[in-house]
Scaffold this active site. Sequence first.
Site, PDB file in Angstrom:
ATOM      1  N   ARG A 120     -25.778 -34.625 -16.914  1.00 24.52           N
ATOM      2  CA  ARG A 120     -24.929 -33.424 -16.982  1.00 24.52           C
ATOM      3  C   ARG A 120     -23.555 -33.575 -16.341  1.00 24.52           C
ATOM      4  O   ARG A 120     -22.560 -33.156 -16.931  1.00 24.52           O
ATOM      5  CB  ARG A 120     -25.678 -32.212 -16.403  1.00 24.52           C
ATOM      6  CG  ARG A 120     -26.942 -31.867 -17.207  1.00 24.52           C
ATOM      7  CD  ARG A 120     -27.608 -30.576 -16.741  1.00 24.52           C
ATOM      8  NE  ARG A 120     -26.846 -29.414 -17.141  1.00 24.52           N
ATOM      9  CZ  ARG A 120     -26.056 -28.713 -16.339  1.00 24.52           C
ATOM     10  NH1 ARG A 120     -25.929 -29.026 -15.070  1.00 24.52           N
ATOM     11  NH2 ARG A 120     -25.385 -27.685 -16.804  1.00 24.52           N
ATOM     12  N   CYS A 130     -22.527 -49.314 -15.095  1.00 23.09           N
ATOM     13  CA  CYS A 130     -21.208 -49.909 -15.285  1.00 23.09           C
ATOM     14  C   CYS A 130     -20.368 -49.063 -16.234  1.00 23.09           C
ATOM     15  O   CYS A 130     -20.167 -49.410 -17.404  1.00 23.09           O
ATOM     16  CB  CYS A 130     -21.350 -51.344 -15.777  1.00 23.09           C
ATOM     17  SG  CYS A 130     -21.923 -52.381 -14.441  1.00 23.09           S
TER      18      CYS A 130
END
Length: 435
Positions: free
Chosen positions: A327, A358
């Site tokens: 979210r 990453c």
Amino acid sequence: MIIMININDKFNLKVEHDHLYIGDVDANDIAEKYGTPLYVIDEQKVRNNYQKLYNAFSEKYSKLHMCYAAKANTSLAVLRILEEEGSYIDAVSPGEIYTALLAGFTPERIVFTGNNVTNEELEYAHKAGVMINLDSISALERLSKIEGTEGKEISIRVNPMVEAGHHEHCITGGPKSKFGIREDEAVEVYQKAIDLGFKPVGMHSHIGSEILESEPFMLAVETMMNIAGKVHTDVGVDFKFLDFGGGFGIPYEPSEEPLDLEKFTTDIINLFTEKLDEYDMGRPEMYVEPGRFIVGNAEVLLTRVNTIKESYRKFAGVDCGFGTLLRPTMYGSYHHIVVANNMNAADTQQIDIAGDLCESGDLFARDRPMPELKEGDLLAILNAGAYAFSMASQYNSRPRPAEVMVNKEQVDVIRRRENFSDLFNGQVVPIRLLK
Ligand SMILES: *Cc1c(COP(=O)(O)O)cnc(C)c1O
């Protein structure tokens, strides 16, 4: 100090000896035993949320069913709790119908509100015997071609031109939304349903999510009731149920106030019954479809700080990322974060709380006021019960965390932690590529 106590009250957190408790259990002990990252859901909070909302509505209108929107959290143990509470289910896919049936819901207690559904999915829902909310004329026509649908009871989703939501992606009513049929074509579509041999008995709308005030919802109820009234008058449809969708919000930010349930439900039921009388529609069942409200604040995500670093900014790095809680990255959502091993410490700094993926967007918070943090601290990201695991992914080849359920002093694993072999579920390497 005073601010922290308010925060703990605000989010209904139990604190003993500076430690966060879930039910009657120290969150630090749970993390120690089951590892991190870890979703921890509190059974009593799920039950209380359900009962609070159900009672608020049903005290004022007894012919009420709450259809828990399973997509918020599809864990079987959570569904079992809601089955015991008497809930119905709002399913948005055949997978959710299957899951609800597996969890013990009878087909009569499942409403399927698909979107851009295939013929196979319509057939699956039909054979399963669940109520279908049709989202388009196309779906209506295609369902009528499936064997055995003559005389079938159906419902239609209308888009009442009311938008609500905390983010553009969560607005499911209004002129830009892909959901439902236009309000001005409702009479025609219900007539068409009858001509195709169906028995339309319901109408559905769902305008958006994270609604914290009556107004947008009232507007949707009023609009939908006028549409339903017109369909009743012009086409002669006798509605067995009117389904107003979900979207009841919870406070995520400390400054947000919870929904005033008494006012909200009074406003809605008054308007609903006024409109029923205006159009002489009797007393059909009212459905609502709460997802977030039932499970959102019942679960925390426990994650441990493994790296403190100051590069150009100050970061606290934790052992999960947006694959575990999407979210903040997807919607820019705020999730309050507390230090589960140091609950009464005052904020002394602003720091970024960063995940382990990453991607530079992999942040749980930017410039967040926090107490002093050290490596090994246990953070609890609050309000991780809705749209958390159900949106989780293995991105970066990170196995998904375990989920445990606490009931007072009892702790049970309800979903085991994934391991590396789970990353390859279903994969096949063609023989020619094998070494
Ligand atoms: C997502 C959804 C809900 C639940 O929304 P919440 O904001 O979690 O209450 C209800 N009905 C439908 C059709 C949905 O798609």
